[in-house]
Scaffold this motif. Sequence first.
Motif, PDB file in Angstrom:
ATOM      1  N   GLY A  98      -2.161  -2.049  -5.645  1.00 48.91           N
ATOM      2  CA  GLY A  98      -1.712  -2.258  -4.267  1.00 48.91           C
ATOM      3  C   GLY A  98      -2.637  -3.181  -3.497  1.00 48.91           C
ATOM      4  N   ALA A 109       0.840  -1.206   0.000  1.00 49.63           N
ATOM      5  CA  ALA A 109       0.000   0.000   0.000  1.00 49.63           C
ATOM      6  C   ALA A 109       0.874   1.254   0.000  1.00 49.63           C
ATOM      7  CB  ALA A 109      -0.918  -0.014   1.212  1.00 49.63           C
ATOM      8  N   SER A 134      -1.756  -6.758  -1.661  1.00 52.51           N
ATOM      9  CA  SER A 134      -1.994  -6.853  -0.214  1.00 52.51           C
ATOM     10  C   SER A 134      -3.068  -7.871   0.147  1.00 52.51           C
ATOM     11  CB  SER A 134      -2.416  -5.481   0.341  1.00 52.51           C
ATOM     12  OG  SER A 134      -1.422  -4.521   0.140  1.00 52.51           O
TER      13      SER A 134
END
Length: 433
Positions: free
Chosen positions: A268, A172, A272
């Motif tokens: 991102g 992130a 994640s």
Amino acid sequence: MSEQSGWRARIAALRMDFSPLRVSRDYRYLTFSGAITMFGSYVTFIAVPIQMKELTGSPAAVGLVALAEFIPMILCGLYGGALADALDRRKIVIWCEVGLMVCTGGLLLNSMLPTPQVWVLYVVAAGVASFDALQRPSLDGLVPRYLPHSMMASAGALNSLRWNFGAIAGPAMGGLLVQFAGFQWAYFLDVLTFGLSLLLLLRMRPSPPTEKAEAAGLRSIATGIRYAATRPDLAGTYLVDIVAMAMAMPQALFPFLVDRLQAPWALGLMYSAGAVGALLAALTSGWTHKVHRHGMAVILAAAAWGAVMAVAGLTTSLWLVLVCLVLAGVFDMISGLFRSVIWNQSIPDELRGRLAGIELLSYSAGPMLGNARAGLMAQWTGVPAAIVSGGLLCTAGVAALAAWLPAFRHYDARTDEHVLREATRRQATTTPD
């Protein structure tokens, strides 16, 4: 007991066990150092493929970054395991941390050039793989020295929590830094985290080799390989993970998958998502203490990983893809936790480093080969076909291995002779601080 009290007891049984952090000061330093390093490394982990995509526009070029890491990882992983059994494990970890910081400094300098060079990304990827492979067996080998035998499952969950922190926050932050500040700031942050990690590692007590230690070399490596070959249960942990990751690891395709889904902002989130699932599994890992058939747990989790990856490749919904990746993270964490319990509960300390080197090959070679496979296959067949076929091959391969390795399938920690022997030995020798 009232119904309300019963529910409270069930919920309490799911909670993560943090007692290893209270028991051992050295384990605390090791865990927090790893969390800091992992955060910075994942910032770079997302920055490198994005930079490669910008410089080349080729899925194959992104996938080949993993291939550049493969050979150094194999050579250094085996030798790193021998070093971990022959030298002070703490010193090895520290010097490799310095090497990793220097490699990231190379990425920083390259990103500041008017025209960053593609070859630097490949060379640094090989360097990072080398130092990581030399370091990882010593890292893994420190845990049984700092904690009692009974805490290995809890330590596995905490190690996963540390990894998940970096794998969630790192991508992130990396995505934001790359988009709004540039690659150089992402790499600078990684260099900084290595420095902070070193300050903690230097505070740990030394971890010298045992009296039975062999000099690091080919003979020492061969001793570890021969031991692993006599243990079908260990072979199962290695082979299942290699097949699962080599067939179904799709991360090299994420930059192209978000383009296909017309959601570049979600890159991102994709990187994640697996870590979010693993974090959820780790935070509810209290139930793992009641599981004793660790081999079967690994088999079921690895097969499920492949199945949800296949679904992720079939769908055109971004949110369903993210849900599948979260579930994949849950199953990957469960598989990894029980593999680590088998390793840490049953392998003698004088062989722990060399066996950790072999373990490194299993859980690192698989993703590297998987990303290379995905990138090359996507170049020829497209992104969806590469992901779906990989997931199906993973599930089929794990099922075949389960049928071929009955000793792994029937492994039970309550009756396994290696576990019982190690529990007796460590009860007499482990002295947590």
